[in-house]
Write a protein that holds these residues in place. Structure first.
Motif, PDB file in Angstrom:
ATOM      1  N   ILE A 177     -13.536  -7.795   9.453  1.00  0.00           N
ATOM      2  CA  ILE A 177     -14.298  -6.553   9.613  1.00  0.00           C
ATOM      3  C   ILE A 177     -15.787  -6.819   9.797  1.00  0.00           C
ATOM      4  CG2 ILE A 177     -14.832  -4.326   8.594  1.00  0.00           C
ATOM      5  CD1 ILE A 177     -11.894  -4.732   9.427  1.00  0.00           C
ATOM      6  N   THR A 178     -16.344  -7.736   9.024  1.00  0.00           N
ATOM      7  CA  THR A 178     -17.782  -8.026   9.139  1.00  0.00           C
ATOM      8  C   THR A 178     -18.114  -8.522  10.537  1.00  0.00           C
ATOM      9  OG1 THR A 178     -17.923  -8.528   6.771  1.00  0.00           O
ATOM     10  CG2 THR A 178     -19.691  -9.358   8.181  1.00  0.00           C
ATOM     11  N   ASP A 179     -17.281  -9.408  11.069  1.00  0.00           N
ATOM     12  CA  ASP A 179     -17.498  -9.909  12.434  1.00  0.00           C
ATOM     13  C   ASP A 179     -17.362  -8.778  13.448  1.00  0.00           C
ATOM     14  OD1 ASP A 179     -17.851 -12.436  11.410  1.00  0.00           O
ATOM     15  OD2 ASP A 179     -15.823 -13.135  11.904  1.00  0.00           O
TER      16      ASP A 179
ATOM     17  N   ARG B 136     -15.962   2.255   7.624  1.00  0.00           N
ATOM     18  CA  ARG B 136     -15.331   1.148   6.910  1.00  0.00           C
ATOM     19  C   ARG B 136     -14.904   1.618   5.526  1.00  0.00           C
ATOM     20  NH1 ARG B 136     -18.120  -4.813   5.935  1.00  0.00           N
ATOM     21  NH2 ARG B 136     -16.207  -5.923   5.269  1.00  0.00           N
ATOM     22  N   TRP B 137     -13.653   1.326   5.167  1.00  0.00           N
ATOM     23  CA  TRP B 137     -13.127   1.630   3.835  1.00  0.00           C
ATOM     24  C   TRP B 137     -12.788   0.318   3.138  1.00  0.00           C
ATOM     25  CZ3 TRP B 137      -8.907   6.031   3.707  1.00  0.00           C
ATOM     26  CH2 TRP B 137      -9.514   7.267   4.031  1.00  0.00           C
ATOM     27  N   THR B 138     -13.215   0.183   1.883  1.00  0.00           N
ATOM     28  CA  THR B 138     -12.835  -0.973   1.086  1.00  0.00           C
ATOM     29  C   THR B 138     -12.388  -0.503  -0.292  1.00  0.00           C
ATOM     30  OG1 THR B 138     -15.138  -1.316   0.401  1.00  0.00           O
ATOM     31  CG2 THR B 138     -14.369  -2.597   2.267  1.00  0.00           C
ATOM     32  N   VAL B 139     -11.247  -1.034  -0.730  1.00  0.00           N
ATOM     33  CA  VAL B 139     -10.745  -0.773  -2.080  1.00  0.00           C
ATOM     34  C   VAL B 139      -9.729  -1.864  -2.394  1.00  0.00           C
ATOM     35  CG1 VAL B 139      -8.898   0.773  -1.302  1.00  0.00           C
ATOM     36  CG2 VAL B 139      -9.739   0.932  -3.643  1.00  0.00           C
ATOM     37  N   ALA B 140      -9.772  -2.368  -3.640  1.00  0.00           N
ATOM     38  CA  ALA B 140      -8.875  -3.445  -4.039  1.00  0.00           C
ATOM     39  C   ALA B 140      -8.993  -4.587  -3.017  1.00  0.00           C
ATOM     40  CB  ALA B 140      -7.451  -2.929  -4.189  1.00  0.00           C
ATOM     41  N   ASP B 141      -7.863  -5.035  -2.469  1.00  0.00           N
ATOM     42  CA  ASP B 141      -7.920  -6.120  -1.479  1.00  0.00           C
ATOM     43  C   ASP B 141      -7.817  -5.597  -0.049  1.00  0.00           C
ATOM     44  OD1 ASP B 141      -5.323  -5.259  -1.700  1.00  0.00           O
ATOM     45  OD2 ASP B 141      -4.417  -7.262  -1.687  1.00  0.00           O
TER      46      ASP B 141
ATOM     47  N   PHE C 142     -10.734  -1.902   5.859  1.00  0.00           N
ATOM     48  CA  PHE C 142     -10.383  -1.319   7.155  1.00  0.00           C
ATOM     49  C   PHE C 142     -11.643  -0.876   7.885  1.00  0.00           C
ATOM     50  CE2 PHE C 142      -7.032  -0.024   4.168  1.00  0.00           C
ATOM     51  CZ  PHE C 142      -5.915  -0.556   4.765  1.00  0.00           C
ATOM     52  N   LEU C 143     -11.567  -0.875   9.189  1.00  0.00           N
ATOM     53  CA  LEU C 143     -12.604  -0.267  10.014  1.00  0.00           C
ATOM     54  C   LEU C 143     -11.920   0.662  11.010  1.00  0.00           C
ATOM     55  CD1 LEU C 143     -15.616  -0.130  10.856  1.00  0.00           C
ATOM     56  CD2 LEU C 143     -15.109  -1.942  12.515  1.00  0.00           C
ATOM     57  N   GLU C 144     -12.373   1.906  11.044  1.00  0.00           N
ATOM     58  CA  GLU C 144     -11.827   2.885  11.989  1.00  0.00           C
ATOM     59  C   GLU C 144     -12.904   3.269  12.995  1.00  0.00           C
ATOM     60  OE1 GLU C 144      -9.254   6.568  10.961  1.00  0.00           O
ATOM     61  OE2 GLU C 144     -11.297   7.319  11.188  1.00  0.00           O
ATOM     62  N   LEU C 145     -12.545   3.235  14.272  1.00  0.00           N
ATOM     63  CA  LEU C 145     -13.398   3.745  15.342  1.00  0.00           C
ATOM     64  C   LEU C 145     -12.788   5.048  15.812  1.00  0.00           C
ATOM     65  CD1 LEU C 145     -13.640   0.517  15.420  1.00  0.00           C
ATOM     66  CD2 LEU C 145     -14.514   0.850  17.737  1.00  0.00           C
TER      67      LEU C 145
ATOM     68  N   LYS D 290      -4.593   4.332   7.682  1.00  0.00           N
ATOM     69  CA  LYS D 290      -5.351   3.788   6.562  1.00  0.00           C
ATOM     70  C   LYS D 290      -5.207   4.644   5.310  1.00  0.00           C
ATOM     71  CE  LYS D 290     -10.060   5.609   7.429  1.00  0.00           C
ATOM     72  NZ  LYS D 290      -9.644   6.794   8.211  1.00  0.00           N
ATOM     73  N   THR D 291      -5.044   5.958   5.467  1.00  0.00           N
ATOM     74  CA  THR D 291      -4.880   6.812   4.292  1.00  0.00           C
ATOM     75  C   THR D 291      -3.615   6.444   3.531  1.00  0.00           C
ATOM     76  OG1 THR D 291      -6.076   8.631   5.361  1.00  0.00           O
ATOM     77  CG2 THR D 291      -4.663   9.195   3.491  1.00  0.00           C
ATOM     78  N   ARG D 292      -2.509   6.259   4.242  1.00  0.00           N
ATOM     79  CA  ARG D 292      -1.264   5.893   3.566  1.00  0.00           C
ATOM     80  C   ARG D 292      -1.372   4.510   2.927  1.00  0.00           C
ATOM     81  NH1 ARG D 292       3.615   7.427   2.666  1.00  0.00           N
ATOM     82  NH2 ARG D 292       3.436   9.283   3.967  1.00  0.00           N
ATOM     83  N   ARG D 293      -1.954   3.570   3.607  1.00  0.00           N
ATOM     84  CA  ARG D 293      -2.057   2.221   3.052  1.00  0.00           C
ATOM     85  C   ARG D 293      -2.924   2.209   1.791  1.00  0.00           C
ATOM     86  NH1 ARG D 293      -3.383  -1.804   7.939  1.00  0.00           N
ATOM     87  NH2 ARG D 293      -3.075  -3.356   6.287  1.00  0.00           N
TER      88      ARG D 293
END
Length: 247
Positions: free
Chosen positions: A15-17, A179-184, A187-190, A234-237
């Motif tokens: 994601i950072t890249d 970008r969403w981050t939680v636990a491990d 995600f990045l959504e465009l 991403k919401t379900r995951r």
């Protein structure tokens, strides 16, 4: 009626890249925390509101707080009375739109109430009734359009850290990056939203949306960024992960 369409592309690796490659504006970001409300017993039993097509989402951070109730997927037959068409009121927005992510095309309807910054945090603390801030219009929306779903005794799962960049130029498109981050999970959504033009026929609008989707996907791939092939959004995951960690 032809509703606006939001096209989404998800990235779940490097994601950072990817953000560096996409040249997001350096300092023009919105940082927020996100929670989703669920029934504790449902979480324990492996049944989520999401499985009934219902999402209850809290956002709090750099912008005014937002509480959103969303039906996704839904059908136009579900959206009755005043909820058959979009409308706005002060601090309230009701939207209906198509949601396109890869080959998955679904209809969604959402009722969002804006609250003063920080005022929703009490509702997402452990032991709080997360349904308490739902206002009369949101409750009416749920009662009329999802009458079989119970919306009491909810708890908030989260938080998810969100960083959003708005109106980022990508070839000849303008996209939002979130970008969403939680636990491990990371995600990045465009996303980009397309409205029907005046006088545009439904089949013409659909063709234009299909063209824009291909352009967005190509713009991402042309930069060497891999688009996620995971069939779950991403919401379900995120909710699946949060549910397994809920005490």
């Amino acid at each position: 009626m032809t509703f606006p369409t939001e096209i989404k592309v998800n990235i779940d690796a490097n994601i950072t890249d990817a953000l560096s490659t996409l040249d997001q504006p350096g300092g023009e970001s919105q940082k927020r925390l996100i929670w989703f409300a669920e029934h504790p017993q449902g979480v324990e039993d492996g049944r989520l509101l999401l499985d009934s097509g219902v999402i209850v989402r809290f956002r709090s951070g750099d912008t005014p707080d937002e509480l959103t109730v969303k039906l996704r997927p839904c059908t136009t037959a579900q959206l009755t009375g005043r909820f058959s068409s979009p409308f706005d009121r002060e601090s309230f927005e009701y939207k209906i739109e198509e949601d396109w992510s890869g080959s998955r095309h679904v209809l969604s309807a959402s009722a969002t109430r804006v609250h003063p910054q920080g005022t929703l945090l009490n509702a997402v603390t452990p032991g709080a009734e997360a349904a308490a801030p739902l206002d009369a219009l949101q409750l009416q929306f749920l009662q009329e359009c999802a009458p079989a779903v119970r919306f009491t005794e909810l708890v908030a799962l989260g938080p998810i850290a969100s960083t959003k960049f708005n109106n980022v130029p990508l070839d000849n498109l303008e996209v939002d990056l979130e970008r969403w981050t939680v636990a491990d999970l990371d995600f990045l959504e465009l996303s980009t939203r397309i409205k029907r033009k005046h006088g545009e026929k439904p089949h013409e609008f659909e063709k234009r949306v299909e063209h824009k989707q291909k352009k967005l996907q190509s713009a991402v791939r042309d930069r060497g960024i891999a688009i996620s092939q995971n069939p779950d959004n991403k919401t379900r995951r995120v909710l699946t992960t949060l549910a397994t960690r809920h005490p």
